[in-house]
Design an enzyme around this catalytic site. Sequence first.
Site, PDB file in Angstrom:
ATOM      1  N   ASP A  70       3.400   2.545  -4.431  1.00 17.35           N
ATOM      2  CA  ASP A  70       2.499   2.949  -5.048  1.00 17.35           C
ATOM      3  C   ASP A  70       2.128   2.302  -6.525  1.00 17.35           C
ATOM      4  O   ASP A  70       3.123   2.218  -7.253  1.00 17.35           O
ATOM      5  CB  ASP A  70       2.815   4.510  -5.250  1.00 17.35           C
ATOM      6  CG  ASP A  70       1.598   5.332  -6.097  1.00 17.35           C
ATOM      7  OD1 ASP A  70       0.731   4.667  -6.999  1.00 17.35           O
ATOM      8  OD2 ASP A  70       1.734   6.637  -6.055  1.00 17.35           O
ATOM      9  N   VAL A  71       1.007   1.558  -6.834  1.00 16.82           N
ATOM     10  CA  VAL A  71       0.814   0.735  -7.980  1.00 16.82           C
ATOM     11  C   VAL A  71       0.744   1.556  -9.111  1.00 16.82           C
ATOM     12  O   VAL A  71       1.037   0.938 -10.088  1.00 16.82           O
ATOM     13  CB  VAL A  71      -0.692   0.075  -7.568  1.00 16.82           C
ATOM     14  CG1 VAL A  71      -0.431  -0.943  -6.651  1.00 16.82           C
ATOM     15  CG2 VAL A  71      -1.810   0.990  -7.669  1.00 16.82           C
ATOM     16  N   TYR A  93     -15.336   7.015 -11.539  1.00 15.84           N
ATOM     17  CA  TYR A  93     -15.334   5.669 -10.826  1.00 15.84           C
ATOM     18  C   TYR A  93     -16.055   4.422 -11.300  1.00 15.84           C
ATOM     19  O   TYR A  93     -15.695   3.347 -11.698  1.00 15.84           O
ATOM     20  CB  TYR A  93     -15.878   5.696  -9.233  1.00 15.84           C
ATOM     21  CG  TYR A  93     -15.740   4.634  -8.349  1.00 15.84           C
ATOM     22  CD1 TYR A  93     -14.505   4.324  -8.050  1.00 15.84           C
ATOM     23  CD2 TYR A  93     -16.979   3.995  -8.227  1.00 15.84           C
ATOM     24  CE1 TYR A  93     -14.370   3.239  -7.080  1.00 15.84           C
ATOM     25  CE2 TYR A  93     -16.859   2.870  -7.189  1.00 15.84           C
ATOM     26  CZ  TYR A  93     -15.721   2.393  -6.673  1.00 15.84           C
ATOM     27  OH  TYR A  93     -15.617   1.416  -6.079  1.00 15.84           O
ATOM     28  N   LYS A 115     -14.556   0.955 -13.141  1.00 16.46           N
ATOM     29  CA  LYS A 115     -15.054  -0.273 -12.471  1.00 16.46           C
ATOM     30  C   LYS A 115     -15.671  -1.218 -13.712  1.00 16.46           C
ATOM     31  O   LYS A 115     -15.639  -2.419 -13.792  1.00 16.46           O
ATOM     32  CB  LYS A 115     -16.070  -0.236 -11.402  1.00 16.46           C
ATOM     33  CG  LYS A 115     -15.410   0.471  -9.976  1.00 16.46           C
ATOM     34  CD  LYS A 115     -14.092  -0.363  -9.738  1.00 16.46           C
ATOM     35  CE  LYS A 115     -13.317  -0.119  -8.423  1.00 16.46           C
ATOM     36  NZ  LYS A 115     -12.334  -0.874  -8.469  1.00 16.46           N
ATOM     37  N   ASP A 173       0.724  -1.161   0.016  1.00 15.27           N
ATOM     38  CA  ASP A 173       0.074   0.153   0.088  1.00 15.27           C
ATOM     39  C   ASP A 173       0.824   1.264   0.025  1.00 15.27           C
ATOM     40  O   ASP A 173       2.192   0.869  -0.095  1.00 15.27           O
ATOM     41  CB  ASP A 173      -0.964   0.119   1.209  1.00 15.27           C
ATOM     42  CG  ASP A 173      -2.260   0.739   1.085  1.00 15.27           C
ATOM     43  OD1 ASP A 173      -2.064   1.986   0.475  1.00 15.27           O
ATOM     44  OD2 ASP A 173      -3.334   0.112   1.242  1.00 15.27           O
TER      45      ASP A 173
HETATM   46  N1  NAD Z   1     -16.088   0.110   0.198  1.00 18.37           N
HETATM   47  C1  NAD Z   1     -16.796  -0.190  -0.714  1.00 18.37           C
HETATM   48  O1  NAD Z   1     -18.138   0.120  -0.550  1.00 18.37           O
HETATM   49  C2  NAD Z   1     -16.530  -0.840  -2.085  1.00 18.37           C
HETATM   50  C3  NAD Z   1     -17.557  -1.072  -3.022  1.00 18.37           C
HETATM   51  C4  NAD Z   1     -17.219  -1.662  -4.268  1.00 18.37           C
HETATM   52  C5  NAD Z   1     -15.828  -1.746  -4.492  1.00 18.37           C
HETATM   53  N2  NAD Z   1     -14.706  -1.284  -3.692  1.00 18.37           N
HETATM   54  C6  NAD Z   1     -13.584  -1.514  -4.242  1.00 18.37           C
HETATM   55  O2  NAD Z   1     -12.803  -2.197  -3.042  1.00 18.37           O
HETATM   56  C7  NAD Z   1     -11.507  -1.879  -3.097  1.00 18.37           C
HETATM   57  C8  NAD Z   1     -10.715  -1.699  -2.017  1.00 18.37           C
HETATM   58  O3  NAD Z   1     -11.448  -0.141  -1.397  1.00 18.37           O
HETATM   59  P1  NAD Z   1     -12.115  -0.039   0.218  1.00 18.37           P
HETATM   60  O4  NAD Z   1     -13.300   0.088   0.075  1.00 18.37           O
HETATM   61  O5  NAD Z   1     -11.007  -1.249   1.157  1.00 18.37           O
HETATM   62  O6  NAD Z   1     -11.285   1.366   0.184  1.00 18.37           O
HETATM   63  P2  NAD Z   1      -9.937   1.731   1.208  1.00 18.37           P
HETATM   64  O7  NAD Z   1     -10.060   3.349   0.814  1.00 18.37           O
HETATM   65  O8  NAD Z   1     -10.336   1.518   2.783  1.00 18.37           O
HETATM   66  O9  NAD Z   1      -8.804   0.994   0.791  1.00 18.37           O
HETATM   67  C9  NAD Z   1      -8.171   1.393  -0.398  1.00 18.37           C
HETATM   68  C10 NAD Z   1      -6.629   1.135  -0.254  1.00 18.37           C
HETATM   69  O10 NAD Z   1      -6.050   1.420  -1.684  1.00 18.37           O
HETATM   70  C11 NAD Z   1      -4.838   2.137  -1.329  1.00 18.37           C
HETATM   71  N3  NAD Z   1      -4.581   2.780  -2.617  1.00 18.37           N
HETATM   72  C12 NAD Z   1      -4.966   3.791  -3.040  1.00 18.37           C
HETATM   73  N4  NAD Z   1      -4.367   4.216  -3.977  1.00 18.37           N
HETATM   74  C13 NAD Z   1      -3.007   3.611  -4.056  1.00 18.37           C
HETATM   75  C14 NAD Z   1      -2.046   3.536  -4.816  1.00 18.37           C
HETATM   76  N5  NAD Z   1      -1.708   4.335  -5.871  1.00 18.37           N
HETATM   77  N6  NAD Z   1      -1.060   2.382  -4.546  1.00 18.37           N
HETATM   78  C15 NAD Z   1      -1.322   1.561  -3.561  1.00 18.37           C
HETATM   79  N7  NAD Z   1      -2.383   1.600  -2.815  1.00 18.37           N
HETATM   80  C16 NAD Z   1      -3.289   2.493  -3.159  1.00 18.37           C
HETATM   81  C17 NAD Z   1      -5.266   3.113  -0.236  1.00 18.37           C
HETATM   82  O11 NAD Z   1      -4.238   3.613   0.533  1.00 18.37           O
HETATM   83  C18 NAD Z   1      -6.164   2.314   0.821  1.00 18.37           C
HETATM   84  O12 NAD Z   1      -5.341   1.514   1.851  1.00 18.37           O
HETATM   85  C19 NAD Z   1     -11.361  -0.689  -4.197  1.00 18.37           C
HETATM   86  O13 NAD Z   1     -10.777  -1.062  -5.484  1.00 18.37           O
HETATM   87  C20 NAD Z   1     -12.712  -0.145  -4.268  1.00 18.37           C
HETATM   88  O14 NAD Z   1     -13.004   0.396  -5.537  1.00 18.37           O
HETATM   89  C21 NAD Z   1     -15.114  -0.908  -2.276  1.00 18.37           C
END
Ligand code: NAD
Length: 247
Positions: A59-60, A151, A155, A40
Amino acid sequence: MTHSVALDGKVAIVTGAASGIGEAIAKAYLSAGAKVVAADLTAPRIDGSPDALLSLVCDVTDDDAPARLCGAAANAFGGLDILVNNAGVCLPGSIEDQSLEDWEKTFAINVTAPFRTSQAAIPMLKERGGGRIINLGSIMSEFGGPGLCAYGTSKHAVAGLSKGMAADLGKYGITVNYLQPGSIWSGMSRPFMADADFRKYWESKAPMGRIGDPEDVAAAALFLATDGSRFVSGAGIRVCGGAMSTF
Ligand SMILES: NC(=O)c1ccc[n+]([C@@H]2O[C@H](COP(=O)([O-])OP(=O)(O)OC[C@H]3O[C@@H](n4cnc5c(N)ncnc54)[C@H](O)[C@@H]3O)[C@@H](O)[C@H]2O)c1
């Protein structure tokens, strides 16, 4: 026929593992016996022995990120079986006001990084005779939503990328699937959940009557990583408590 649910001897990379869904997936895989590279922007703080867990600041979107992630798995644990492209951002904006900068940032993290990281991982998965790529889509891989232009588009692209990779990689024994969480408690959703109307809407829309937990998504990610999912590929799995199956 026996069905193994354990990940003993498997090596996984999980991006975005410092928070929410990624953290829950990394923990679930560790509990199932896998060795995990958890990456992360800041070092994931997950309990685990160094024999099984490597926390990586990465950073991805960096040019060298795919090589660093895969190199870490090779050096620390000797190979790779499972790649979870979970890191993501949600930068709100409607078609009328979404900035090009936010659009490009969204695509760099949510789409281009999974594409590049998967490309780097494929030779390692082939070396093992097969493997798993699991991408984080969303219910917005199928539906639009107000104020989430970039977004939602990103997706949908994750769904397309997953299906295309599944078509290309099946011959190597590599499955590619994408998870479609609904409304899940996490760092990303916290600002939206602060709006009581938003939260109540999603609680009542889901027949299960609640917002999801990251562990609900991790359970599905565990299934997709195990042998039990060996003939599942190119599929999107909704983890939304039924919210998108009702009206
Ligand atoms: N929470 C929801 O309701 C939900 C719904 C649908 C999909 N998602 C998807 O699930 C996945 C995880 O999201 P989450 O809800 O756990 O959110 P979150 O914000 O808690 O976690 C996302 C993580 O990605 C990391 N990140 C962001 N940019 C980055 C980068 N450039 N390099 C490395 N790491 C990076 C952030 O630091 C964070 O720790 C995402 O792809 C999100 O789109 C979440």
